[in-house]
Design a protein around this motif. Sequence first.
Motif, short mmCIF file in Angstrom:
data_model
loop_
_atom_site.label_atom_id
_atom_site.label_comp_id
_atom_site.label_asym_id
_atom_site.label_seq_id
_atom_site.Cartn_x
_atom_site.Cartn_y
_atom_site.Cartn_z
N UNK A 1 0.80 -1.27 -0.13
CA UNK A 1 0.04 -0.08 -0.18
C UNK A 1 0.79 1.17 0.03
N UNK A 2 1.97 1.20 0.71
CA UNK A 2 2.76 2.36 0.93
C UNK A 2 3.50 2.75 -0.36
N UNK A 3 3.80 1.58 -1.02
CA UNK A 3 4.51 1.62 -2.60
C UNK A 3 3.60 2.36 -3.63
N UNK A 4 2.40 2.07 -3.43
CA UNK A 4 1.27 2.50 -4.48
C UNK A 4 0.60 3.79 -4.06
N UNK A 5 0.85 4.45 -2.92
CA UNK A 5 0.16 5.59 -2.45
C UNK A 5 0.98 6.93 -3.02
N UNK A 6 0.36 8.03 -3.14
CA UNK A 6 1.16 9.17 -3.68
C UNK A 6 1.20 10.31 -2.61
N UNK A 7 0.36 10.11 -1.78
CA UNK A 7 0.33 11.30 -0.40
C UNK A 7 1.48 10.99 0.54
N UNK A 8 1.80 11.99 1.47
CA UNK A 8 2.75 11.42 2.42
C UNK A 8 1.88 10.71 3.69
N UNK A 9 0.86 11.04 4.18
CA UNK A 9 -0.03 10.06 5.11
C UNK A 9 -0.10 8.54 4.47
N UNK A 10 -0.41 8.57 3.23
CA UNK A 10 -0.71 7.20 2.46
C UNK A 10 0.60 6.41 2.42
N UNK A 11 1.70 7.11 2.25
CA UNK A 11 3.09 6.59 2.53
C UNK A 11 3.59 6.05 3.66
N UNK A 12 3.51 7.17 4.79
CA UNK A 12 4.18 6.80 6.10
C UNK A 12 3.18 6.08 6.84
N UNK A 13 2.08 6.27 6.83
CA UNK A 13 1.18 5.53 7.74
C UNK A 13 1.36 4.10 7.90
N UNK A 14 1.27 3.41 6.48
CA UNK A 14 1.63 1.98 6.48
C UNK A 14 2.85 1.63 6.61
N UNK A 15 3.88 2.41 6.69
CA UNK A 15 5.39 1.95 7.18
C UNK A 15 5.25 2.33 8.75
N UNK A 16 4.64 3.33 9.33
CA UNK A 16 4.41 3.25 10.72
C UNK A 16 3.96 2.01 11.35
N UNK A 17 2.59 1.35 10.65
CA UNK A 17 2.11 -0.05 11.03
C UNK A 17 2.91 -1.14 10.88
N UNK A 18 3.91 -1.06 9.85
CA UNK A 18 4.89 -1.97 9.44
C UNK A 18 5.94 -2.18 11.20
N UNK A 19 6.37 -0.96 11.32
CA UNK A 19 7.08 -0.84 12.60
C UNK A 19 6.42 -1.17 13.64
N UNK A 20 5.23 -0.94 14.09
CA UNK A 20 4.44 -1.62 15.03
C UNK A 20 4.52 -3.12 15.05
N UNK A 21 4.03 -3.55 13.85
CA UNK A 21 3.91 -5.07 13.80
C UNK A 21 5.14 -5.89 14.10
N UNK A 22 6.24 -5.40 13.38
CA UNK A 22 7.51 -5.98 13.58
C UNK A 22 8.13 -6.07 15.02
N UNK A 23 7.65 -4.74 15.50
CA UNK A 23 8.06 -4.31 17.12
C UNK A 23 7.48 -5.34 17.94
N UNK A 24 6.13 -5.39 17.67
CA UNK A 24 5.39 -6.35 18.68
C UNK A 24 5.90 -7.59 18.39
N UNK A 25 6.13 -8.05 17.27
CA UNK A 25 6.48 -9.56 17.16
C UNK A 25 8.00 -9.76 17.80
N UNK A 26 8.92 -8.66 17.60
CA UNK A 26 10.19 -8.84 18.17
C UNK A 26 10.17 -8.85 19.49
N UNK A 27 9.27 -8.23 20.14
CA UNK A 27 9.11 -8.31 21.67
C UNK A 27 8.57 -9.52 22.39
N UNK A 28 7.65 -10.27 21.51
CA UNK A 28 7.12 -11.51 21.69
C UNK A 28 8.31 -12.48 21.56
N UNK A 29 8.89 -12.52 20.53
CA UNK A 29 9.95 -13.59 20.24
C UNK A 29 11.42 -13.50 21.00
N UNK A 30 11.58 -12.26 21.30
CA UNK A 30 13.08 -11.98 21.75
C UNK A 30 13.07 -11.61 23.20
#
Length: 597
Positions: free
Chosen positions: A420-449
């Motif tokens: 979604x971030x790759x195909x969006x054109x606005x700043x919010x459209x690009x950076x919001x999905x990237x923020x959620x990627x960090x949230x998901x990966x951070x939560x997984x890292x906390x659980x596994x690590x």
Amino acid sequence: MTIVPLTKVSLVGILDDKEKVLEAAQSFGMLHLIPLSSAQKELEAVPAGLGRESSEALRWLLECPVQRRPVTEPDDFDLEEVVSQALSNRKSLKECRDRLEQLDRRIRDVEPWGEFSFSELAEIGDNRLWFYVVPAGKLKQVDPAGKVMEIVHRDKYRAYVVLLSPDEPPAGAMPVPRVHVGALSLSQLRRRYERAAVALEELELERQLLTKWRFLLARNLAAARDQSRRRRAALETADSERLFVMQAWARKDQRDEIQDLADTLGLAALFDDVSDEDKPPTLLENARPMEGGEDLVEFYQTPGYRDWDPSAIVYVSFILFFGMIMTDAGYGLLLLLLLFVFRRRFTGSPLGLRMFRMSAWLMISTTAFGVATGSYFGIAPPPGSFLGHLKVMNLKDVDTMMKITLTIGVVHIVLANLMRAVHETTPSGRFQPLGWCLVALGGLATFLGQETMLATLGPAAVIAGLLMVGFFGSDRKVDSVKSGGLRLFDGLAALARIVNIFSDVLSYMRLFALGLAAASLAETINSLSGQLNQAVPGIGILIAILVLAIGHAINIGLGLIAGCVHGLRLNVIEFFNWGLKDEGKPFRSFKKEETRL
């Protein structure tokens, strides 16, 4: 995987040539018509006389168990006559079957009374016959005094009693009300049944003979539907005194072909690029191995024209999820064998071929995960064997399987946000999905690590992701206190989706839960079968085999349902929720209907 670029084409021609142009456009078969005026709703249906009656006649002939060789030359074909004969045959066959069923029921009712016929009243002293079916337990309640009666038949449960009396006996004379036997004797009923059975065979033969017209009937029905679509399309053009304008969406790479078609028909062709105000349909195009993904995507939601095509990702992930849910090599190989045996049933259409390829991959995935988990019809291979060495996952290891499924969920949702971030054109459209990627990966890292460096990096990634989501909650420009407050509100509203990402990741736990349930049920079936074999010597082996066959068949059926429903649900709900922004409408080609029999 791609969404095909479209162009808007306007064809301008002489009004008298409109029918010819519409037929040529329908033969071209790659235009999505744009209505320029409303059409009458009744014209959506097939023309009268060629519609419902012909469809019903064709369905009746196609459902015939025995099919004659189809006639392909229309020399002796009369559409109205064939339709009339087929519908008349259907009506007569139904009436004949009803009559046979009724006669069969009457014969069963009359048989206990034997062969008899009603005599003239004068011959038996103006007496009449009255019939009673008396249960064996109530037979002692019958008082024979003053009655002329005879028990003509008796079985274990009831007695068939005939009374001779000029008038119907009073209600208290017998413990049960009388029954109506009818005026026809048993021999007469049997003769009528025989005549009806012969008539039924003749009607079935007539139906078989009529099946030779099924191809021509289908072709004429398709032609009628094509004509109906042209009639509707003719009402949706913009007409003036002498000219008409027909608009449609077409593939951008077919502009030259459309221009050649317009030149051949003497039309003026105007091409316009897609503007911001336009809402064009979505035409998906994938490589042949991934074509089945288009059917999965459009089954639930067609992406918008300006969005991206998730067909390939959905196709691959659905196959993987299905295999994780079925997770039995024995089931996978058995279903793969059945798929090979009945492969010819899928070759009748492009959709059938796509479904065949996808089904084969689903069974391969099921087999692969079954080998990885060491399950063969619920039987685990010996630890030191070759198959035992291939076992790399233990479904009963809850902690490990939870980590695997949660990792799969995070990867799936992160992939959706990245696309979604790759195909969006606005700043919010690009950076919001990237923020959620960090949230998901951070939560997984906390659980596994836990007790590792990841336990520190994980929460930091979550906080960074939430800050990014909140800051890019919208593209609202801040130029006043009010707009600043609204921008802050937008950020807080965007952060509310943290509940969604948490619950969506947990939804992938169903992959482990359903796989474990299927494996446990298979083991239970095997255990129960073994116990029955030991408990009942001799015949116990037959009962055990029956339990195995029925039990595993039920487990396979449940697995197929769960694999399709939940495997697809994780894609079209969780994945689409994070990966797609708009819902579009599918590209519907204005083309002629194919006749396939």
